[in-house]
Design a protein around this motif. Structure first.
Motif, short mmCIF file in Angstrom:
data_model
loop_
_atom_site.label_atom_id
_atom_site.label_comp_id
_atom_site.label_asym_id
_atom_site.label_seq_id
_atom_site.Cartn_x
_atom_site.Cartn_y
_atom_site.Cartn_z
N LYS A 287 0.76 -1.18 0.03
CA LYS A 287 0.09 0.05 0.17
C LYS A 287 0.82 1.34 0.08
N ALA A 288 2.14 1.30 0.14
CA ALA A 288 3.13 2.31 0.09
C ALA A 288 2.68 3.32 1.25
N LEU A 289 2.16 2.80 2.43
CA LEU A 289 1.69 3.76 3.22
C LEU A 289 3.02 4.38 4.23
N PRO A 290 2.88 5.55 4.73
CA PRO A 290 3.99 6.06 5.53
C PRO A 290 4.02 5.25 6.78
N ASN A 291 5.24 4.96 7.31
CA ASN A 291 5.37 4.55 8.55
C ASN A 291 4.76 5.54 9.51
N GLY A 292 3.93 4.87 10.65
CA GLY A 292 3.19 5.74 11.64
C GLY A 292 1.71 5.67 11.24
N GLN A 293 1.24 5.31 9.98
CA GLN A 293 -0.11 5.40 9.84
C GLN A 293 -0.67 3.93 9.99
N TRP A 294 -1.51 3.83 11.02
CA TRP A 294 -2.01 2.78 11.64
C TRP A 294 -3.06 2.11 10.66
N GLU A 295 -3.00 0.93 10.53
CA GLU A 295 -4.06 -0.07 9.76
C GLU A 295 -4.56 -1.24 10.72
N LYS A 296 -5.80 -1.56 10.71
CA LYS A 296 -6.26 -2.81 11.64
C LYS A 296 -6.39 -4.01 10.46
N TYR A 297 -5.91 -5.18 10.93
CA TYR A 297 -6.12 -6.35 9.92
C TYR A 297 -6.68 -7.58 10.91
N MET A 298 -7.36 -8.29 10.29
CA MET A 298 -7.97 -9.37 11.07
C MET A 298 -7.41 -10.77 10.43
N VAL A 299 -7.06 -11.47 11.83
CA VAL A 299 -6.47 -13.01 11.26
C VAL A 299 -7.40 -13.83 11.98
N VAL A 300 -7.65 -14.90 11.20
CA VAL A 300 -8.31 -16.08 11.91
C VAL A 300 -7.79 -17.13 12.06
N THR A 301 -7.54 -17.72 13.03
CA THR A 301 -6.94 -19.01 13.36
C THR A 301 -7.83 -19.99 13.81
N LEU A 302 -7.47 -21.34 13.03
CA LEU A 302 -8.52 -22.42 13.18
C LEU A 302 -7.77 -23.61 14.02
N ILE A 303 -8.42 -24.04 14.80
CA ILE A 303 -8.12 -24.94 15.92
C ILE A 303 -8.67 -26.27 15.75
N ASP A 304 -7.94 -27.35 15.61
CA ASP A 304 -8.67 -28.97 15.79
C ASP A 304 -8.67 -29.06 17.14
N CYS A 305 -10.03 -29.46 17.65
CA CYS A 305 -10.47 -29.39 18.69
C CYS A 305 -10.58 -30.73 19.45
#
Length: 469
Positions: A287-305
């Protein structure tokens, strides 16, 4: 204990559970078509292979189930016939060549293996695409096909409905089939005492683990919903065209793999943290964003129960027994791989410690179904719920040379489709004979192959460069 060589005498019926129902809603749109492909350098004895598949259907009743939709109650159920019935669908050389040409024509400049292209083709074969099956008897959850290649090789593919086969089940199924093909004595398969299909995951959650006060559930649901509007995504390239799932493969050699695993061990984290961190850093870097510009990302982790259910289920207990944990992460640029990997993994580990894989299960399933019903709730109606999904633990596979020669095994891959609701990239990771081998699945043309090859290439670069520090 039922005799594995004796099928049941009557048809059984079981309503789907809550998590299974969410997959029944997802698969018609294109997410949750599990495919397993094996490349054989010479054709197997089809009769023996057919018998092996029948043995699997006898020992695992879920594999001979049919998925039935009741129009009056709008509910799904499994109908389990007493006898194995799967038939391998053969494609001769001419038919296979035409399929390969059709799949590859959108990327004529890229040289992809036949196994790769056939798996992409199989993920578009959606026998569950109709909400109401054509037959009142339901639609099979398990299909098998063989593809003849011009050099005499064969690609065998098993395609399954994910509600009946999660990743751990797919791994167990593939290993059992390969063992049957090389003529090994089969390990004892654990079944319910009456030989019936297992129950949904909700029925096996330890007592009290899924409890949550109504007010707390409401707060969490609101939090998930509001958080989704603040999530960053990769750029979408085509939001209007019909979607299919495509694959990019990420491989590391034995030395790099060993050093990454050692780095994880020394820091008290798992590989899923490193893979998710590499994906986040790579995605943001485009994205060529400047350092210091915050973005929020989601991670989904799957668990074998399976190992934490009550009673504990064996690894070869087929069905869907995974749970998902959702964690968001803020990136401002300049994060190092190991720093971010530790942060992402610890966030996941804390959520698991607080039993969120059980207590949030109903909430996650509800949100998944709401996204399917209302695509406009997601960015650009893309149905993207996260930037990446990973599995808590990789698959370790050491299929030795002697076994491979016994069945002429050259290569194999496994993954599931994501072009309905899901992440921008789903990572199915395997440590194969000491080497990291990731099958990375993405929705196309929402994301292009060029875009995702660039992302995966950057992930590989980040992983390798982290070992030089």
């Amino acid at each position: 204990m039922s005799n594995l060589n004796q099928p049941q005498s009557e048809t059984k019926v079981r309503p789907v559970g809550g998590t299974e129902n969410s997959w029944c809603r997802a698969v018609p749109g294109g997410t949750g078509i599990t495919v397993l492909g094996i490349l054989l350098s010479k054709p197997p004895n089809i009769s023996n292979l057919q018998n092996a598949l029948h043995k699997l259907q006898i020992s695992h009743p879920i594999l001979r189930a049919k998925l039935h939709f009741n129009t009056s109650t709008t509910t799904f159920s499994y109908i389990i016939p007493p006898n194995p019935h799967i038939q391998i669908q053969p494609f001769d050389f001419q038919s296979t060549a035409e399929i390969l040409r059709t799949v590859s024509e959108t990327d004529p400049s890229r040289s992809l293996s036949s196994l790769h292209l056939i798996l992409e083709h199989e993920m578009t074969r959606n026998d569950w695409s109709m909400t109401v099956p054509e037959s009142d008897s339901g639609t099979d959850v398990f299909f098998a096909s063989s593809y003849a290649l011009d050099d005499g090789a064969i690609v065998m593919v098993m395609r399954l409905h994910t509600s009946a086969c999660d990743r751990a089940a797919a791994v167990a199924l593939l290993r059992e089939l390969l063992s049957l093909m090389v003529g090994e004595k089969r390990e004892k398969v654990e079944l319910d005492s009456d030989g019936e299909i297992g129950l949904g995951i909700e029925e096996y959650i330890p007592n009290g683990k899924a409890n949550k006060p109504i007010w707390s559930r409401g707060v969490n649901m609101l939090g998930y919903s509001l958080n989704s509007f603040r999530l960053a995504n990769m750029d979408f390239e085509d939001i209007d065209s019909p979607r299919i799932s495509r694959i990019v493969r990420l491989k590391l050699d034995q030395d790099h793999t060993s050093r990454i695993l050692e780095g994880c061990k020394s820091r008290g984290i798992e590989l899923c943290g490193v893979l998710s961190a590499a994906a986040l850093i790579a995605a943001r870097s485009f994205k060529a964003l400047p350092n210091g510009q915050w973005e929020k990302y989601m991670v989904v982790t799957l668990i074998d129960c399976r190992s934490i259910l009550q009673p504990v289920l064996s690894n070869n207990h087929l069905g869907f027994y995974h749970s998902a944990i959702l964690n968001s992460h803020d990136l401002s640029g300049g994060e190092g791989l190991w720093e971010l990997a530790k942060r992402t993994y610890n966030s996941f580990a804390n959520s698991k410690k607080n039993e969120k894989h059980f207590s949030d299960m109903a909430d996650v399933n509800f949100l998944m179904c709401k996204a399917i019903e209302n695509p406009g709730l997601t960015p650009s109606s893309s149905l993207r719920t996260s930037i990446v999904s990973v599995f808590e633990e990789p698959v370790f596979d050491n299929f030795d040379d002697e076994k491979q020669e016994g069945i002429a095994l050259k290569d194999y891959m496994g993954c599931a489709s994501v072009h309905g609701v899901g992440p921008s990239i789903a990572i199915f990771d395997t440590i194969r004979n000491g080497c990291l081998d990731c099958t990375c699945v993405y929705p196309s043309p929402l994301h292009s192959r060029e875009q995702m090859e660039k992302l995966v290439g950057e992930m590989k670069k980040i992983l390798v460069e982290s070992l030089e520090i």
